[in-house]
Enzyme design. Structure first.
Site, PDB file in Angstrom:
ATOM      1  N   PHE A  12       0.834  -1.210   0.000  1.00 34.57           N
ATOM      2  CA  PHE A  12       0.000   0.000   0.000  1.00 34.57           C
ATOM      3  C   PHE A  12       0.871   1.263   0.000  1.00 34.57           C
ATOM      4  O   PHE A  12       0.853   2.067  -0.952  1.00 34.57           O
ATOM      5  CB  PHE A  12      -0.901  -0.083   1.236  1.00 34.57           C
ATOM      6  CG  PHE A  12      -1.631   1.158   1.620  1.00 34.57           C
ATOM      7  CD1 PHE A  12      -2.321   1.921   0.684  1.00 34.57           C
ATOM      8  CD2 PHE A  12      -1.654   1.551   2.963  1.00 34.57           C
ATOM      9  CE1 PHE A  12      -3.016   3.066   1.077  1.00 34.57           C
ATOM     10  CE2 PHE A  12      -2.347   2.686   3.357  1.00 34.57           C
ATOM     11  CZ  PHE A  12      -3.018   3.445   2.408  1.00 34.57           C
ATOM     12  N   TYR A 147       3.910  -6.338  17.354  1.00 35.89           N
ATOM     13  CA  TYR A 147       4.125  -5.426  16.227  1.00 35.89           C
ATOM     14  C   TYR A 147       4.790  -4.129  16.704  1.00 35.89           C
ATOM     15  O   TYR A 147       5.811  -3.696  16.165  1.00 35.89           O
ATOM     16  CB  TYR A 147       2.773  -5.143  15.560  1.00 35.89           C
ATOM     17  CG  TYR A 147       2.810  -4.104  14.461  1.00 35.89           C
ATOM     18  CD1 TYR A 147       3.132  -4.470  13.157  1.00 35.89           C
ATOM     19  CD2 TYR A 147       2.514  -2.763  14.724  1.00 35.89           C
ATOM     20  CE1 TYR A 147       3.168  -3.517  12.139  1.00 35.89           C
ATOM     21  CE2 TYR A 147       2.542  -1.813  13.719  1.00 35.89           C
ATOM     22  CZ  TYR A 147       2.869  -2.194  12.428  1.00 35.89           C
ATOM     23  OH  TYR A 147       2.907  -1.250  11.441  1.00 35.89           O
ATOM     24  N   ARG A 215      -9.368   9.498  15.292  1.00 40.02           N
ATOM     25  CA  ARG A 215      -8.028   9.080  14.886  1.00 40.02           C
ATOM     26  C   ARG A 215      -7.394  10.213  14.099  1.00 40.02           C
ATOM     27  O   ARG A 215      -8.084  11.072  13.542  1.00 40.02           O
ATOM     28  CB  ARG A 215      -8.089   7.837  13.966  1.00 40.02           C
ATOM     29  CG  ARG A 215      -8.614   6.567  14.629  1.00 40.02           C
ATOM     30  CD  ARG A 215      -7.649   6.038  15.682  1.00 40.02           C
ATOM     31  NE  ARG A 215      -8.121   4.785  16.287  1.00 40.02           N
ATOM     32  CZ  ARG A 215      -8.947   4.707  17.327  1.00 40.02           C
ATOM     33  NH1 ARG A 215      -9.426   5.808  17.872  1.00 40.02           N
ATOM     34  NH2 ARG A 215      -9.293   3.538  17.825  1.00 40.02           N
TER      35      ARG A 215
HETATM   36  C1  UD2 Z   1      -4.803   0.249  15.317  1.00 44.06           C
HETATM   37  C2  UD2 Z   1      -4.475  -1.060  14.660  1.00 44.06           C
HETATM   38  C3  UD2 Z   1      -5.089  -2.208  15.433  1.00 44.06           C
HETATM   39  C4  UD2 Z   1      -4.715  -2.144  16.899  1.00 44.06           C
HETATM   40  C5  UD2 Z   1      -5.002  -0.766  17.455  1.00 44.06           C
HETATM   41  C6  UD2 Z   1      -4.441  -0.596  18.850  1.00 44.06           C
HETATM   42  C7  UD2 Z   1      -4.366  -0.646  12.300  1.00 44.06           C
HETATM   43  C8  UD2 Z   1      -5.105  -0.679  11.017  1.00 44.06           C
HETATM   44  N1  UD2 Z   1      -5.068  -1.070  13.367  1.00 44.06           N
HETATM   45  O1  UD2 Z   1      -6.182   0.348  15.317  1.00 44.06           O
HETATM   46  O2  UD2 Z   1      -4.676  -3.439  14.886  1.00 44.06           O
HETATM   47  O3  UD2 Z   1      -3.361  -2.420  17.087  1.00 44.06           O
HETATM   48  O4  UD2 Z   1      -4.383   0.261  16.641  1.00 44.06           O
HETATM   49  O5  UD2 Z   1      -4.784   0.658  19.300  1.00 44.06           O
HETATM   50  O6  UD2 Z   1      -3.215  -0.303  12.390  1.00 44.06           O
HETATM   51  N2  UD2 Z   1     -13.949   0.281  13.482  1.00 44.06           N
HETATM   52  C9  UD2 Z   1     -15.315   0.276  13.247  1.00 44.06           C
HETATM   53  N3  UD2 Z   1     -15.801  -0.530  12.268  1.00 44.06           N
HETATM   54  C10 UD2 Z   1     -14.999  -1.354  11.521  1.00 44.06           C
HETATM   55  C11 UD2 Z   1     -13.613  -1.335  11.773  1.00 44.06           C
HETATM   56  C12 UD2 Z   1     -13.115  -0.507  12.756  1.00 44.06           C
HETATM   57  O7  UD2 Z   1     -16.074   0.992  13.901  1.00 44.06           O
HETATM   58  O8  UD2 Z   1     -15.519  -2.059  10.640  1.00 44.06           O
HETATM   59  C13 UD2 Z   1     -13.422   1.192  14.521  1.00 44.06           C
HETATM   60  C14 UD2 Z   1     -12.474   0.562  15.494  1.00 44.06           C
HETATM   61  O9  UD2 Z   1     -13.164  -0.113  16.498  1.00 44.06           O
HETATM   62  C15 UD2 Z   1     -11.724   1.806  15.976  1.00 44.06           C
HETATM   63  C16 UD2 Z   1     -11.675   2.708  14.754  1.00 44.06           C
HETATM   64  O10 UD2 Z   1     -12.678   2.216  13.863  1.00 44.06           O
HETATM   65  O11 UD2 Z   1     -12.439   2.440  16.992  1.00 44.06           O
HETATM   66  C17 UD2 Z   1     -10.355   2.712  14.041  1.00 44.06           C
HETATM   67  O12 UD2 Z   1      -9.982   1.353  13.800  1.00 44.06           O
HETATM   68  P1  UD2 Z   1      -8.635   0.915  13.020  1.00 44.06           P
HETATM   69  O13 UD2 Z   1      -8.453  -0.560  13.231  1.00 44.06           O
HETATM   70  O14 UD2 Z   1      -8.681   1.438  11.650  1.00 44.06           O
HETATM   71  O15 UD2 Z   1      -7.479   1.744  13.746  1.00 44.06           O
HETATM   72  P2  UD2 Z   1      -6.986   1.703  15.249  1.00 44.06           P
HETATM   73  O16 UD2 Z   1      -6.127   2.908  15.409  1.00 44.06           O
HETATM   74  O17 UD2 Z   1      -8.103   1.538  16.187  1.00 44.06           O
END
Ligand code: UD2
Length: 311
Positions: A12, A147, A215
């Protein structure tokens, strides 16, 4: 113009970085084992006479040494990695090989053959789940996944190599990167890639929690530009910097943009917040400006609109 070796070139971030390097007139050797990268991401790059793609595993002994010896790059942009936090928990040995051993081999090859710079894909994951926002580079490093541990260890490996051999090591701590070519395959893929696929397919998305979580979403075009700057700009010194926008965007904001483009798709459903989910994450972007001259330029709304157009 420079010669740049990009590991993870078919991924990506790697493919966008490669595209920008070629557009700026550099010669690029891309390396990828296609474990999670796709040749199709390099469709445009492969038409350039300044680009060569090598199918190889960066974590295998001798691979980087051989390629660096032959290509003699001015800089290496090391993006090849195991990219899923979830997978690093399920398979820590693989995480160790792809996210630590590979960095050791990149550093050793650079030192052996006099490469001037290494730019590395680190991550905001090294800060763990701190609630002390915004996160600047002095925030304590307390990773909570294999990670994050591996990204932090890799920074140490590269800074030690820089101390010992005089090369410049730049570690980019990416926040939530999004844009075209991001793989939505797993439920733990970046939320925007998942939403883009669902809306494209006419299916409602699921929001975990109330959608007010925020975020620091940054466009992959900005991230690629930061990589190019770090690899090619004269006079840059070793260091680590957040690659982020400094702006918080909520999931509800994201959904609003998608919903406006896809009025026929049913409204999102809400589900219980994910266990261990952090509510807010936000980076402080000033060091990247001071050390690299990098400022994120693409507003989240326009990057989302672009993503939707190419969806
Ligand atoms: C990052 C990492 C994740 C974990 C986390 C720890 C990535 C892509 N993800 O997640 O693996 O280590 O950091 O803090 O690097 N969400 C929804 N619907 C969906 C998918 C996600 O509501 O279908 C929410 C999720 O619950 C979260 C937000 O969207 O509140 C962002 O999710 P993410 O996985 O894109 O990113 P993040 O920073 O939470």
């Amino acid at each position: 113009m420079g010669k740049i070796l990009v590991t993870g070139a078919a991924g990506f971030i790697g493919s966008h970085t490669t595209d920008q390097l070629l557009a700026a007139g550099h010669e690029v050797l891309g390396v990828d084992n296609f474990r999670t990268g796709h040749r199709s991401n390099l469709e445009a790059a492969l038409r350039s006479t300044c680009f060569r793609l090598e199918e190889a595993d960066v974590s295998a002994a001798g691979v980087m040494d051989g390629l660096v010896k032959e290509f003699r790059p001015d800089a290496i942009i090391h993006l090849a990695a195991l990219v899923s936090v979830q997978e690093s928990i399920q398979d820590p040995d693989l995480n160790q090989r792809l996210n630590v051993t590979a960095t050791e081999l990149v550093a050793a090859a650079a030192r052996a053959h006099g490469v001037g710079r290494i730019v590395f894909a680190s991550s905001a994951a090294i800060y763990g789940d701190t609630t002390d926002l915004p996160i600047d580079e002095e925030t304590p490093k307390q990773p909570i996944s294999p990670y994050g541990e591996a990204k932090l260890a890799s920074e140490g490996i590269l800074f030690a190599a820089a101390e010992q051999s005089g090369l410049t090591a730049r570690c980019h701590r990416y926040f939530n990167v999004f844009g075209p070519r991001q793989d939505p395959a797993s439920p733990y893929s970046g939320v925007i890639s998942i939403f883009a696929r669902r809306y494209r397919d006419g299916k409602p998305v699921t929001i975990y929690g109330d959608g007010k979580q925020t975020r620091d979403f940054i466009s992959v075009h900005d991230v690629a530009r930061a990589n190019v700057l770090a690899a090619t700009r004269p006079g840059i010194v070793s260091g680590a910097a957040n690659i982020c926008t400094g702006r918080a965007t909520s999931l509800l904001d994201v959904v609003r943009v998608f919903a406006a483009h896809y009025p026929a798709v049913p409204a999102p459903s809400f589900a219980e917040a994910r266990k261990g989910d952090i509510i807010h994450s936000l980076g402080w972007p000033v060091r990247a400006k001071e050390q690299l001259g990098f400022v994120a330029e693409v507003p989240v709304e326009s990057a989302l609109s672009e993503l939707i157009k190419t969806n």
